[in-house]
Design a protein around this motif. Structure first.
Motif, mmCIF file in Angstrom:
data_model
loop_
_atom_site.group_PDB
_atom_site.id
_atom_site.type_symbol
_atom_site.label_atom_id
_atom_site.label_comp_id
_atom_site.label_asym_id
_atom_site.label_seq_id
_atom_site.Cartn_x
_atom_site.Cartn_y
_atom_site.Cartn_z
ATOM 1 N N LEU A 182 35.914 34.215 37.360
ATOM 2 C CA LEU A 182 35.643 35.632 37.103
ATOM 3 C C LEU A 182 34.555 36.153 38.036
ATOM 4 C CD1 LEU A 182 35.595 35.556 33.215
ATOM 5 C CD2 LEU A 182 37.438 36.377 34.671
ATOM 6 N N SER A 183 34.813 37.320 38.611
ATOM 7 C CA SER A 183 33.835 37.983 39.465
ATOM 8 C C SER A 183 33.657 39.413 38.974
ATOM 9 C CB SER A 183 34.331 37.989 40.918
ATOM 10 O OG SER A 183 33.546 38.855 41.717
ATOM 11 N N VAL A 184 32.422 39.764 38.633
ATOM 12 C CA VAL A 184 32.112 41.122 38.166
ATOM 13 C C VAL A 184 31.138 41.762 39.133
ATOM 14 C CG1 VAL A 184 31.177 42.527 36.292
ATOM 15 C CG2 VAL A 184 32.454 40.434 35.764
ATOM 16 N N THR A 185 31.480 42.929 39.648
ATOM 17 C CA THR A 185 30.552 43.708 40.470
ATOM 18 C C THR A 185 30.416 45.104 39.882
ATOM 19 O OG1 THR A 185 32.220 44.622 41.995
ATOM 20 C CG2 THR A 185 31.296 42.445 42.534
ATOM 21 N N GLY A 186 29.247 45.691 40.059
ATOM 22 C CA GLY A 186 29.022 47.066 39.621
ATOM 23 C C GLY A 186 28.737 47.220 38.143
ATOM 24 N N ALA A 187 28.455 46.109 37.445
ATOM 25 C CA ALA A 187 28.194 46.211 36.009
ATOM 26 C C ALA A 187 26.974 47.080 35.707
ATOM 27 C CB ALA A 187 28.013 44.814 35.413
ATOM 28 N N GLU A 188 26.104 47.230 36.701
ATOM 29 C CA GLU A 188 24.904 48.064 36.490
ATOM 30 C C GLU A 188 25.245 49.529 36.262
ATOM 31 O OE1 GLU A 188 25.661 48.005 40.945
ATOM 32 O OE2 GLU A 188 25.722 46.562 39.302
ATOM 33 N N HIS A 189 26.487 49.912 36.560
ATOM 34 C CA HIS A 189 26.890 51.307 36.359
ATOM 35 C C HIS A 189 27.180 51.628 34.892
ATOM 36 C CE1 HIS A 189 26.899 51.927 40.606
ATOM 37 N NE2 HIS A 189 27.920 51.135 40.836
ATOM 38 N N VAL A 190 27.319 50.607 34.061
ATOM 39 C CA VAL A 190 27.562 50.845 32.634
ATOM 40 C C VAL A 190 26.231 51.101 31.952
ATOM 41 C CG1 VAL A 190 28.500 49.897 30.495
ATOM 42 C CG2 VAL A 190 29.585 49.330 32.687
ATOM 43 N N PRO A 191 26.039 52.258 31.340
ATOM 44 C CA PRO A 191 24.744 52.544 30.705
ATOM 45 C C PRO A 191 24.497 51.629 29.511
ATOM 46 C CG PRO A 191 26.356 54.222 30.112
ATOM 47 C CD PRO A 191 26.997 53.362 31.160
ATOM 48 N N ARG A 192 23.263 51.258 29.310
ATOM 49 C CA ARG A 192 22.918 50.361 28.197
ATOM 50 C C ARG A 192 22.869 51.110 26.872
ATOM 51 N NH1 ARG A 192 21.463 45.219 29.193
ATOM 52 N NH2 ARG A 192 21.434 44.623 31.397
ATOM 53 N N THR A 193 22.751 52.410 26.924
ATOM 54 C CA THR A 193 22.821 53.228 25.709
ATOM 55 C C THR A 193 23.616 54.486 26.045
ATOM 56 O OG1 THR A 193 20.749 54.393 26.227
ATOM 57 C CG2 THR A 193 20.588 52.420 24.846
ATOM 58 N N GLY A 194 24.165 55.107 25.018
ATOM 59 C CA GLY A 194 24.883 56.360 25.205
ATOM 60 C C GLY A 194 26.333 56.161 25.593
ATOM 61 N N GLY A 195 27.061 57.239 25.542
ATOM 62 C CA GLY A 195 28.490 57.197 25.784
ATOM 63 C C GLY A 195 28.852 57.067 27.253
ATOM 64 N N ALA A 196 30.049 56.578 27.500
ATOM 65 C CA ALA A 196 30.614 56.484 28.848
ATOM 66 C C ALA A 196 32.109 56.250 28.717
ATOM 67 C CB ALA A 196 29.969 55.357 29.652
ATOM 68 N N VAL A 197 32.851 56.667 29.729
ATOM 69 C CA VAL A 197 34.285 56.392 29.799
ATOM 70 C C VAL A 197 34.528 55.403 30.924
ATOM 71 C CG1 VAL A 197 36.592 57.343 30.229
ATOM 72 C CG2 VAL A 197 34.923 58.677 28.914
ATOM 73 N N LEU A 198 35.170 54.282 30.616
ATOM 74 C CA LEU A 198 35.626 53.340 31.636
ATOM 75 C C LEU A 198 37.097 53.627 31.895
ATOM 76 C CD1 LEU A 198 34.112 49.892 30.514
ATOM 77 C CD2 LEU A 198 33.087 51.661 31.950
ATOM 78 N N ALA A 199 37.427 53.973 33.137
ATOM 79 C CA ALA A 199 38.805 54.291 33.507
ATOM 80 C C ALA A 199 39.312 53.206 34.450
ATOM 81 C CB ALA A 199 38.879 55.656 34.177
ATOM 82 N N SER A 200 40.239 52.390 33.964
ATOM 83 C CA SER A 200 40.679 51.209 34.705
ATOM 84 C C SER A 200 42.128 51.310 35.145
ATOM 85 C CB SER A 200 40.502 49.965 33.824
ATOM 86 O OG SER A 200 41.014 48.811 34.457
ATOM 87 N N ASN A 201 42.420 50.650 36.274
ATOM 88 C CA ASN A 201 43.819 50.450 36.640
ATOM 89 C C ASN A 201 44.450 49.482 35.645
ATOM 90 O OD1 ASN A 201 42.392 48.124 37.761
ATOM 91 N ND2 ASN A 201 44.285 47.661 38.872
#
Length: 247
Positions: A24-43
């Motif tokens: 497993l390789s994860v990049t850009g995880a820092e873009h997910v906020p630690r609090t509050g709402g967010a939408v993850l839009a994936s292929n």
């Protein structure tokens, strides 16, 4: 309300990753906020994508509430798990209800996962996107984060047998810089930018992927534009029109 179902499912998923020795390789995880709402839009290239997309939010210690077709919630085994993890059923005949439920989750500070292609891409390229992810992010005033998944199709995808015992498969989970749409923005314009970013993330993952097909019979999981035998986007659209089973 305490999370009674989701954490054990996460633990079980990570144990399976270790058993299969998935790379497993994860990049850009820092873009997910630690609090509050967010939408993850994936292929969407695999029936297992929600597991891996959710894994991308683990460094931020977030649990993702996925929008998924209602039929999964009707399954005698999957249904209770989906409800226990507070995922959001999508009834295409009553889309407003699922939209309102997702919007309420975002406004309460949840991370919501969306597959805006709606169904699995047989071509393993990014199909046309529905604009619901952009509309949700704008209405809730939360970031819209593009996500690329690659390698998951080798485990279980549309039109292929499940190979859940396949070991050492590399899986790339890449999260891009968030978009910050507002209600003054055109949902169609935001969706076009989202598709461009998802496509760029996926192309980079495909070109840097450490495995190559072993031979011509194994090239089914490689997109046609990189020399694989997966359907072209045009061929995939024809297949979807003839065999529109869900995914």
């Amino acid at each position: 309300m305490p999370e009674l179902v989701y954490p054990p499912v996460v633990i079980a998923s990570k144990a399976l990753f270790r058993i299969l020795d998935l790379r497993l390789s994860v990049t850009g995880a820092e873009h997910v906020p630690r609090t509050g709402g967010a939408v993850l839009a994936s292929n969407h290239v695999s029936y297992l994508d929600f597991i891996f997309c959710g894994y991308g939010a683990q460094p931020a210690k977030r649990l993702v509430r996925f929008m998924a077709k209602k039929s999964i919630f009707d399954h005698r085994i999957a249904g209770p798990l989906m409800r226990g993890m507070s995922h959001i059923p999508v009834d295409r005949a009553a889309g407003a209800e699922s939209y309102d439920q997702a919007l309420a989750a975002l406004r309460s500070g949840e991370v919501v996962g969306v597959f805006p292609e709606a169904t699995i891409s047989r071509s393993f390229t990014v199909k046309g996107l529905k604009n619901g992810a952009a509309r949700l992010a704008a209405a809730a005033g939360v970031p819209l984060i593009p996500v690329s998944l690659w390698g998951t199709q080798r485990l279980w995808t549309k039109g292929r047998p499940r190979t859940l015992n396949r070991r050492h498969v590399p899986v790339s989970i890449d999260l891009g810089e968030p978009l910050h749409p507002t209600e003054n923005d055109s949902a169609e314009d935001v969706t076009a930018v989202l598709r461009e970013r998802m496509t760029a993330l996926l192309d980079a993952a495909q070109r840097s992927y450490p495995d190559q097909p072993a031979d011509s019979s194994d090239s089914w999981w490689q997109p046609a534009y990189l020399g694989g035998s997966a359907p072209t986007p045009e061929e995939a659209a024809e297949l979807d029109a003839r065999r529109p089973e869900g995914g």
